[in-house]
Design a protein around this motif. Structure first.
Motif, PDB file in Angstrom:
ATOM      1  N   SER A 206      61.064  26.765  65.336  1.00 40.81           N
ATOM      2  CA  SER A 206      59.609  26.809  65.227  1.00 40.81           C
ATOM      3  C   SER A 206      59.104  25.380  65.019  1.00 40.81           C
ATOM      4  CB  SER A 206      59.167  27.696  64.052  1.00 40.81           C
ATOM      5  OG  SER A 206      59.394  29.051  64.332  1.00 40.81           O
ATOM      6  N   PRO A 207      57.861  25.103  65.398  1.00 43.38           N
ATOM      7  CA  PRO A 207      57.357  23.728  65.294  1.00 43.38           C
ATOM      8  C   PRO A 207      57.144  23.292  63.847  1.00 43.38           C
ATOM      9  CG  PRO A 207      55.609  25.221  65.972  1.00 43.38           C
ATOM     10  CD  PRO A 207      56.881  26.013  66.012  1.00 43.38           C
ATOM     11  N   ILE A 208      57.071  21.993  63.662  1.00 39.56           N
ATOM     12  CA  ILE A 208      56.733  21.376  62.380  1.00 39.56           C
ATOM     13  C   ILE A 208      55.479  20.551  62.624  1.00 39.56           C
ATOM     14  CG2 ILE A 208      57.509  19.841  60.535  1.00 39.56           C
ATOM     15  CD1 ILE A 208      60.403  20.373  61.560  1.00 39.56           C
ATOM     16  N   VAL A 209      54.370  20.952  62.036  1.00 43.79           N
ATOM     17  CA  VAL A 209      53.090  20.289  62.299  1.00 43.79           C
ATOM     18  C   VAL A 209      52.338  20.116  60.990  1.00 43.79           C
ATOM     19  CG1 VAL A 209      51.017  20.250  63.722  1.00 43.79           C
ATOM     20  CG2 VAL A 209      53.008  21.552  64.485  1.00 43.79           C
ATOM     21  N   GLY A 210      52.040  18.858  60.632  1.00 44.32           N
ATOM     22  CA  GLY A 210      51.282  18.625  59.412  1.00 44.32           C
ATOM     23  C   GLY A 210      51.725  17.376  58.686  1.00 44.32           C
ATOM     24  N   ALA A 233      46.546  23.753  71.532  1.00 44.18           N
ATOM     25  CA  ALA A 233      46.206  24.255  70.197  1.00 44.18           C
ATOM     26  C   ALA A 233      46.867  23.418  69.117  1.00 44.18           C
ATOM     27  CB  ALA A 233      46.631  25.715  70.066  1.00 44.18           C
ATOM     28  N   GLY A 234      48.115  22.990  69.361  1.00 39.45           N
ATOM     29  CA  GLY A 234      48.816  22.188  68.368  1.00 39.45           C
ATOM     30  C   GLY A 234      48.129  20.861  68.108  1.00 39.45           C
ATOM     31  N   GLY A 235      47.639  20.216  69.164  1.00 37.71           N
ATOM     32  CA  GLY A 235      46.941  18.945  68.997  1.00 37.71           C
ATOM     33  C   GLY A 235      45.615  19.105  68.284  1.00 37.71           C
ATOM     34  N   ASP A 236      44.891  20.162  68.615  1.00 40.51           N
ATOM     35  CA  ASP A 236      43.590  20.395  67.983  1.00 40.51           C
ATOM     36  C   ASP A 236      43.743  20.655  66.488  1.00 40.51           C
ATOM     37  OD1 ASP A 236      40.658  20.907  68.293  1.00 40.51           O
ATOM     38  OD2 ASP A 236      41.234  22.890  67.589  1.00 40.51           O
ATOM     39  N   THR A 237      44.714  21.487  66.116  1.00 42.10           N
ATOM     40  CA  THR A 237      44.902  21.812  64.702  1.00 42.10           C
ATOM     41  C   THR A 237      45.488  20.631  63.931  1.00 42.10           C
ATOM     42  OG1 THR A 237      46.986  22.884  65.343  1.00 42.10           O
ATOM     43  CG2 THR A 237      45.079  24.306  64.979  1.00 42.10           C
ATOM     44  N   LEU A 238      46.312  19.799  64.585  1.00 44.71           N
ATOM     45  CA  LEU A 238      46.815  18.608  63.905  1.00 44.71           C
ATOM     46  C   LEU A 238      45.676  17.626  63.650  1.00 44.71           C
ATOM     47  CD1 LEU A 238      49.109  16.881  62.770  1.00 44.71           C
ATOM     48  CD2 LEU A 238      49.442  15.957  65.081  1.00 44.71           C
ATOM     49  N   ALA A 239      44.791  17.439  64.638  1.00 49.98           N
ATOM     50  CA  ALA A 239      43.645  16.556  64.447  1.00 49.98           C
ATOM     51  C   ALA A 239      42.782  17.035  63.280  1.00 49.98           C
ATOM     52  CB  ALA A 239      42.829  16.477  65.735  1.00 49.98           C
ATOM     53  N   TRP A 240      42.548  18.350  63.207  1.00 45.46           N
ATOM     54  CA  TRP A 240      41.780  18.918  62.097  1.00 45.46           C
ATOM     55  C   TRP A 240      42.463  18.611  60.767  1.00 45.46           C
ATOM     56  CZ3 TRP A 240      41.979  21.985  57.890  1.00 45.46           C
ATOM     57  CH2 TRP A 240      40.796  22.570  57.421  1.00 45.46           C
ATOM     58  N   THR A 241      43.789  18.735  60.742  1.00 44.33           N
ATOM     59  CA  THR A 241      44.564  18.475  59.530  1.00 44.33           C
ATOM     60  C   THR A 241      44.433  17.025  59.086  1.00 44.33           C
ATOM     61  OG1 THR A 241      46.139  20.230  60.049  1.00 44.33           O
ATOM     62  CG2 THR A 241      46.900  18.480  58.566  1.00 44.33           C
ATOM     63  N   ILE A 242      44.499  16.100  60.026  1.00 48.71           N
ATOM     64  CA  ILE A 242      44.404  14.681  59.698  1.00 48.71           C
ATOM     65  C   ILE A 242      43.010  14.344  59.164  1.00 48.71           C
ATOM     66  CG2 ILE A 242      44.443  12.359  60.688  1.00 48.71           C
ATOM     67  CD1 ILE A 242      46.584  13.384  62.650  1.00 48.71           C
ATOM     68  N   ARG A 246      44.262  18.257  54.789  1.00 48.75           N
ATOM     69  CA  ARG A 246      45.007  19.460  54.383  1.00 48.75           C
ATOM     70  C   ARG A 246      45.346  20.249  55.638  1.00 48.75           C
ATOM     71  NH1 ARG A 246      41.270  23.778  54.296  1.00 48.75           N
ATOM     72  NH2 ARG A 246      39.083  23.082  54.362  1.00 48.75           N
ATOM     73  N   PRO A 247      46.426  21.053  55.590  1.00 42.53           N
ATOM     74  CA  PRO A 247      46.840  21.776  56.799  1.00 42.53           C
ATOM     75  C   PRO A 247      45.802  22.799  57.258  1.00 42.53           C
ATOM     76  CG  PRO A 247      48.622  21.692  55.201  1.00 42.53           C
ATOM     77  CD  PRO A 247      47.387  21.206  54.495  1.00 42.53           C
ATOM     78  N   HIS A 248      45.602  22.857  58.543  1.00 43.99           N
ATOM     79  CA  HIS A 248      44.782  23.909  59.143  1.00 43.99           C
ATOM     80  C   HIS A 248      45.424  25.260  58.833  1.00 43.99           C
ATOM     81  CE1 HIS A 248      43.001  26.409  62.325  1.00 43.99           C
ATOM     82  NE2 HIS A 248      42.069  25.476  62.466  1.00 43.99           N
ATOM     83  N   ASP A 249      44.600  26.297  58.694  1.00 41.96           N
ATOM     84  CA  ASP A 249      45.124  27.620  58.337  1.00 41.96           C
ATOM     85  C   ASP A 249      46.206  28.096  59.296  1.00 41.96           C
ATOM     86  OD1 ASP A 249      43.500  27.747  56.140  1.00 41.96           O
ATOM     87  OD2 ASP A 249      41.953  29.004  57.081  1.00 41.96           O
ATOM     88  N   LEU A 250      46.053  27.806  60.595  1.00 39.49           N
ATOM     89  CA  LEU A 250      47.055  28.232  61.571  1.00 39.49           C
ATOM     90  C   LEU A 250      48.389  27.516  61.389  1.00 39.49           C
ATOM     91  CD1 LEU A 250      44.951  28.470  64.865  1.00 39.49           C
ATOM     92  CD2 LEU A 250      45.804  30.358  63.480  1.00 39.49           C
ATOM     93  N   LEU A 251      48.353  26.351  60.737  1.00 39.63           N
ATOM     94  CA  LEU A 251      49.560  25.551  60.590  1.00 39.63           C
ATOM     95  C   LEU A 251      50.297  25.786  59.282  1.00 39.63           C
ATOM     96  CD1 LEU A 251      48.364  22.089  61.974  1.00 39.63           C
ATOM     97  CD2 LEU A 251      49.527  23.936  63.192  1.00 39.63           C
ATOM     98  N   ARG A 252      49.729  26.528  58.368  1.00 45.25           N
ATOM     99  CA  ARG A 252      50.347  26.669  57.050  1.00 45.25           C
ATOM    100  C   ARG A 252      51.788  27.171  57.105  1.00 45.25           C
ATOM    101  NH1 ARG A 252      47.110  25.446  53.022  1.00 45.25           N
ATOM    102  NH2 ARG A 252      44.852  25.404  53.388  1.00 45.25           N
ATOM    103  N   PRO A 253      52.134  28.140  57.969  1.00 41.44           N
ATOM    104  CA  PRO A 253      53.544  28.569  58.010  1.00 41.44           C
ATOM    105  C   PRO A 253      54.490  27.518  58.590  1.00 41.44           C
ATOM    106  CG  PRO A 253      52.082  30.237  58.948  1.00 41.44           C
ATOM    107  CD  PRO A 253      51.297  28.969  58.843  1.00 41.44           C
ATOM    108  N   PHE A 254      53.945  26.485  59.227  1.00 40.71           N
ATOM    109  CA  PHE A 254      54.775  25.540  59.977  1.00 40.71           C
ATOM    110  C   PHE A 254      54.871  24.169  59.314  1.00 40.71           C
ATOM    111  CE2 PHE A 254      52.770  28.534  62.961  1.00 40.71           C
ATOM    112  CZ  PHE A 254      53.921  29.188  63.392  1.00 40.71           C
ATOM    113  N   GLN A 255      54.765  24.139  57.984  1.00 40.38           N
ATOM    114  CA  GLN A 255      54.854  22.883  57.261  1.00 40.38           C
ATOM    115  C   GLN A 255      56.307  22.464  57.058  1.00 40.38           C
ATOM    116  OE1 GLN A 255      51.811  21.147  56.556  1.00 40.38           O
ATOM    117  NE2 GLN A 255      51.446  22.781  58.046  1.00 40.38           N
ATOM    118  N   LEU A 256      56.508  21.177  56.892  1.00 36.97           N
ATOM    119  CA  LEU A 256      57.853  20.636  56.727  1.00 36.97           C
ATOM    120  C   LEU A 256      58.535  21.169  55.468  1.00 36.97           C
ATOM    121  CD1 LEU A 256      60.005  18.658  57.739  1.00 36.97           C
ATOM    122  CD2 LEU A 256      58.793  16.832  56.536  1.00 36.97           C
TER     123      LEU A 256
END
Length: 275
Positions: A206-210, A233-242, A246-256
């Motif tokens: 699974s991806p690691i984004v954040g 979608a991954g780029g958009d949510t990463l930009a939001w996170t930066i 804080r991590p975008h809600d969609l990215l919370r399961p995919f944290q390091l």
């Protein structure tokens, strides 16, 4: 299934939709799935479309600019050292596909990913003969015809870590054996070229984004063989996170940190193939 608008095809449906398909070969075909909205796009055209739009919005795109190192202090990245000089910023993001582990190491960070080559093959061009995208998870091959007439073939990733972009002969053999098992009509075509791209595979596939343990360093990696489809979608949510810190809600399961807590997102069988 899982909200995906796919439907089951019978053998009769397959005969009508893909008349070239051999149904009674070594691995008899009993049916299939289809998603009507699925398809292919030209990778380079999509990449350049994103680049042109980003440039129009004021993003600086610097080509032929290799990162050679990172200047760090107090658990922060202060600048990246490149072949065109140092670049400073408040925040940095690693979005470098198969070379994430190498660049992360420059900041003293070790990522739980493995880099492996994924190959693709292109035959000589022929007139339009194949108007669909077909994949078999059983023999593991996918095939389509490009708008230039080439038959594009792909298969599984190499089974060992490597940064070599030439791939291996066993994948050649397996890919074309699978292709000719299902579509023997392509057996007389000549292979025009092949290449391999480097994919980062996270340990749970699974991806690691954040954010990372380095205070101002973010990462998008571990997309494996599905990054091209997921990156919009991954780029958009990463930009939001930066931007929001804080991590975008969609990215919370995919944290390091899931690799420390054990909350893995096991997607090893998501595509039904042995990546």
């Amino acid at each position: 299934m899982n909200g995906i608008d796919s439907r089951i095809l019978s053998r009769g449906d397959l005969e009508k939709r893909v008349p070239q398909l051999r149904l009674d070969g070594r691995y008899p075909v009993h049916g299939g799935f289809i998603q009507e909205r699925g398809g292919t796009t030209r990778h380079d055209a999509v990449a350049w479309a994103y680049a042109r739009r980003a440039s129009a919005l004021g993003v600086d795109l610097v080509q032929q600019c290799e990162v050679r190192g990172m200047q760090t202090t107090d658990n922060r990245v202060m600048a990246v050292e490149t072949t065109r000089g140092a670049i400073t910023a408040d925040r940095f993001a690693l979005c470098v596909a198969g070379h994430s582990s190498q660049l992360a190491a420059m900041a003293g960070l070790r990522l739980p990913v493995t880099s492996i080559p994924l190959q693709a093959f292109v035959t000589e061009p022929v007139r339009p003969v194949f108007d669909t995208v077909m994949m078999s998870a059983k023999v593991h091959v996918y095939v389509a015809q490009s708008d230039r007439g080439e038959i594009v073939v792909g298969a599984g990733a190499d089974l060992y870590p490597s940064f070599a972009q030439r791939g291996s002969l066993d994948i050649h053999r397996d890919a074309f054996s699978a292709l000719l098992e299902l579509l023997p009509m392509f057996g007389r075509l000549r292979l025009m070229r092949h290449w391999a791209g480097i994919c980062d595979m996270a340990y749970d596939v699974s991806p690691i984004v954040g954010p990372t343990p380095v205070e101002n360093l973010y990462v998008s990696t571990g997309w494996g063989t599905g990054g091209y489809k997921a990156i919009p979608a991954g780029g958009d949510t990463l930009a939001w996170t930066i931007v929001n810190g804080r991590p975008h809600d969609l990215l919370r399961p995919f944290q390091l940190d899931r690799f420390r807590s054990g909350r893995l997102v096991d997607e090893g069988a998501a595509s039904g193939v042995a990546h």
